[in-house]
Scaffold this active site. Structure first.
Site, PDB file in Angstrom:
ATOM      1  N   ASP A   1       0.837  -1.206   0.000  1.00  0.00           N
ATOM      2  CA  ASP A   1       0.000   0.000   0.000  1.00  0.00           C
ATOM      3  C   ASP A   1       0.866   1.247   0.000  1.00  0.00           C
ATOM      4  OD1 ASP A   1      -2.641   1.397   2.120  1.00  0.00           O
ATOM      5  OD2 ASP A   1      -2.329   1.455  -0.052  1.00  0.00           O
TER       6      ASP A   1
ATOM      7  N   LYS B   1       2.821   3.516  -5.660  1.00  0.00           N
ATOM      8  CA  LYS B   1       2.287   2.491  -6.582  1.00  0.00           C
ATOM      9  C   LYS B   1       3.348   2.006  -7.577  1.00  0.00           C
ATOM     10  CE  LYS B   1      -0.920   3.391  -3.991  1.00  0.00           C
ATOM     11  NZ  LYS B   1      -0.894   2.625  -2.730  1.00  0.00           N
TER      12      LYS B   1
ATOM     13  N   ASP C   1      -3.245  -3.037  -2.505  1.00  0.00           N
ATOM     14  CA  ASP C   1      -4.297  -2.023  -2.539  1.00  0.00           C
ATOM     15  C   ASP C   1      -4.153  -1.188  -3.810  1.00  0.00           C
ATOM     16  OD1 ASP C   1      -5.257   0.903  -0.571  1.00  0.00           O
ATOM     17  OD2 ASP C   1      -6.484  -0.519  -1.698  1.00  0.00           O
ATOM     18  N   ASN C   2      -5.244  -0.570  -4.256  1.00  0.00           N
ATOM     19  CA  ASN C   2      -5.220   0.464  -5.306  1.00  0.00           C
ATOM     20  C   ASN C   2      -4.816  -0.023  -6.694  1.00  0.00           C
ATOM     21  OD1 ASN C   2      -3.661   2.054  -2.678  1.00  0.00           O
ATOM     22  ND2 ASN C   2      -5.715   2.653  -3.303  1.00  0.00           N
TER      23      ASN C   2
ATOM     24  N   GLU D   1     -11.349   4.182  -1.134  1.00  0.00           N
ATOM     25  CA  GLU D   1     -11.790   4.492   0.234  1.00  0.00           C
ATOM     26  C   GLU D   1     -12.647   5.762   0.295  1.00  0.00           C
ATOM     27  OE1 GLU D   1      -8.673   3.752  -0.598  1.00  0.00           O
ATOM     28  OE2 GLU D   1      -7.259   5.276   0.015  1.00  0.00           O
TER      29      GLU D   1
HETATM   30  O1  LIG Z   1      -0.610   7.130  -3.115  1.00  0.00           O
HETATM   31  C1  LIG Z   1      -1.175   6.356  -2.337  1.00  0.00           C
HETATM   32  N1  LIG Z   1      -0.500   5.653  -1.431  1.00  0.00           N
HETATM   33  C2  LIG Z   1       0.930   5.854  -1.303  1.00  0.00           C
HETATM   34  C3  LIG Z   1       1.282   5.601   0.136  1.00  0.00           C
HETATM   35  C4  LIG Z   1       2.447   5.982   0.601  1.00  0.00           C
HETATM   36  C5  LIG Z   1       2.798   5.754   2.018  1.00  0.00           C
HETATM   37  O2  LIG Z   1       3.848   4.808   2.093  1.00  0.00           O
HETATM   38  C6  LIG Z   1       5.088   5.450   2.382  1.00  0.00           C
HETATM   39  N2  LIG Z   1       6.060   4.892   1.442  1.00  0.00           N
HETATM   40  C7  LIG Z   1       6.027   5.028   0.104  1.00  0.00           C
HETATM   41  N3  LIG Z   1       7.032   4.317  -0.437  1.00  0.00           N
HETATM   42  C8  LIG Z   1       7.705   3.727   0.577  1.00  0.00           C
HETATM   43  C9  LIG Z   1       8.806   2.898   0.626  1.00  0.00           C
HETATM   44  N4  LIG Z   1       9.239   2.450   1.830  1.00  0.00           N
HETATM   45  C10 LIG Z   1       8.583   2.811   2.949  1.00  0.00           C
HETATM   46  N5  LIG Z   1       7.497   3.634   2.960  1.00  0.00           N
HETATM   47  C11 LIG Z   1       7.080   4.084   1.776  1.00  0.00           C
HETATM   48  C12 LIG Z   1       4.831   6.938   2.251  1.00  0.00           C
HETATM   49  O3  LIG Z   1       5.647   7.674   3.114  1.00  0.00           O
HETATM   50  C13 LIG Z   1       3.364   7.018   2.654  1.00  0.00           C
HETATM   51  O4  LIG Z   1       3.187   6.962   4.044  1.00  0.00           O
HETATM   52  C14 LIG Z   1      -2.645   6.210  -2.372  1.00  0.00           C
HETATM   53  C15 LIG Z   1      -3.359   7.146  -3.095  1.00  0.00           C
HETATM   54  C16 LIG Z   1      -4.749   7.063  -3.145  1.00  0.00           C
HETATM   55  N6  LIG Z   1      -5.461   8.042  -3.883  1.00  0.00           N
HETATM   56  O5  LIG Z   1      -6.709   7.953  -3.997  1.00  0.00           O
HETATM   57  O6  LIG Z   1      -4.802   8.954  -4.458  1.00  0.00           O
HETATM   58  C17 LIG Z   1      -5.440   6.042  -2.478  1.00  0.00           C
HETATM   59  C18 LIG Z   1      -4.708   5.091  -1.760  1.00  0.00           C
HETATM   60  O7  LIG Z   1      -5.341   4.062  -1.110  1.00  0.00           O
HETATM   61  C19 LIG Z   1      -3.319   5.157  -1.708  1.00  0.00           C
HETATM   62  O8  LIG Z   1      -2.645   4.171  -1.031  1.00  0.00           O
HETATM   63 MG   LIG Z   2      -3.967   2.537  -0.571  1.00  0.00          MG
END
Ligand SMILES: O=C(NC/C=C/[C@H]1O[C@@H](n2cnc3cncnc32)[C@H](O)[C@@H]1O)c1cc([N+](=O)[O-])cc(O)c1O
Ligand SMILES: [Mg+2]
Length: 214
Positions: A141, A144, A169-170, A199
């Site tokens: 999650d 992406k 997810d996603n 969500e």
């Molecule tokens: O962009 C989305 N999720 C990215 C999530 C990112 C999360 O994971 C961490 N991260 C990233 N690479 C990492 C590598 N290593 C550790 N943490 C990391 C980031 O610091 C953030 O806390 C998203 C976007 C939508 N949306 O509708 O736009 C809906 C969703 O459900 C989503 O999950």
């Molecule tokens: Mg997500």
């Protein structure tokens, strides 16, 4: 100074959830996201699918990529058997700090190991640092465009065994096309799509469950 959305989400948990009650923490976050401010938690609808997969797998070892505020961390941890371990990776220190407090409020810190760092750096260190040989369940999650490279890295590091489950997810919104193509076409995975919604919205999204065949 202005508070951040994760800080306001934590405030809603501390105000509306009961300490030590993970389900009330999940409910408080969903209520905050529906009534106050949208946030990128897996949410209640996809969360039920996540719950059913976790309950079915009954995992001893879980890896979560992308903790954010800890919503899915708490959801998963609340369903784990005793002595099971959930390792969750988060490289943003501000998000990690909020997630630690959400996890503590829920009272599931004994099952959770939150590692502040990047998945690409930490996946190769899982065995030496945490004594984990393989993961029974991985919840993807995070960014992406990291799903595919990190999955290949987990394969290379021998962290997946015959029967390991990847739950992503996603896969529709925002979408992970290269990952989806890989797990659906590879002979080493058996993949299944669980249709749902992004969500707290009516937009289509879903979870992809992929069994590693070894
Ligand atoms: O962009 C989305 N999720 C990215 C999530 C990112 C999360 O994971 C961490 N991260 C990233 N690479 C990492 C590598 N290593 C550790 N943490 C990391 C980031 O610091 C953030 O806390 C998203 C976007 C939508 N949306 O509708 O736009 C809906 C969703 O459900 C989503 O999950
Ligand atoms: Mg997500």
């Amino acid at each position: 100074t202005q508070s951040t959305r994760p800080q306001r989400l934590l405030g809603a948990v501390q105000k509306n959830a009961t300490r030590g009650d993970p389900r009330s923490v999940v409910q408080a976050i969903d209520q905050f996201c529906r009534q106050k401010e949208w946030a990128m938690n897996v949410g209640d609808e996809k969360g039920c699918i996540l719950d059913s997969v976790v309950s079915e797998v009954n995992p001893a070892t879980v890896l979560e990529l992308g903790t954010y505020c800890g919503y899915s961390t708490v959801r998963i941890a609340s369903l784990l058997p005793p002595h099971a371990k959930l390792i969750t990776l988060e490289f943003n220190p501000d998000f990690a700090a909020i997630a630690r407090q959400v996890i503590a409020w829920a009272g599931v810190e004994d099952k959770v190991h939150l590692v502040e760092g990047a998945s690409g750096d930490w996946i190769p260190k899982m065995t030496e640092q945490f004594g984990v040989k393989t993961f029974d369940l991985v919840f993807l999650d995070h960014w992406k465009d990291r799903y595919l490279p990190d999955t290949m890295l987990m394969e290379e590091c021998g962290l997946l065994r015959k029967g390991s489950i990847l739950l992503a997810d996603n896969v529709i919104c925002p979408g992970t096309p290269d990952y989806l193509e890989y797990v659906r076409s590879s002979l080493r995975y058996e993949s299944q799509y669980f249709k749902s919604h992004l969500e707290y919205t009516k937009v289509e999204d879903g979870l992809e469950k992929s069994v590693f065949l070894g």
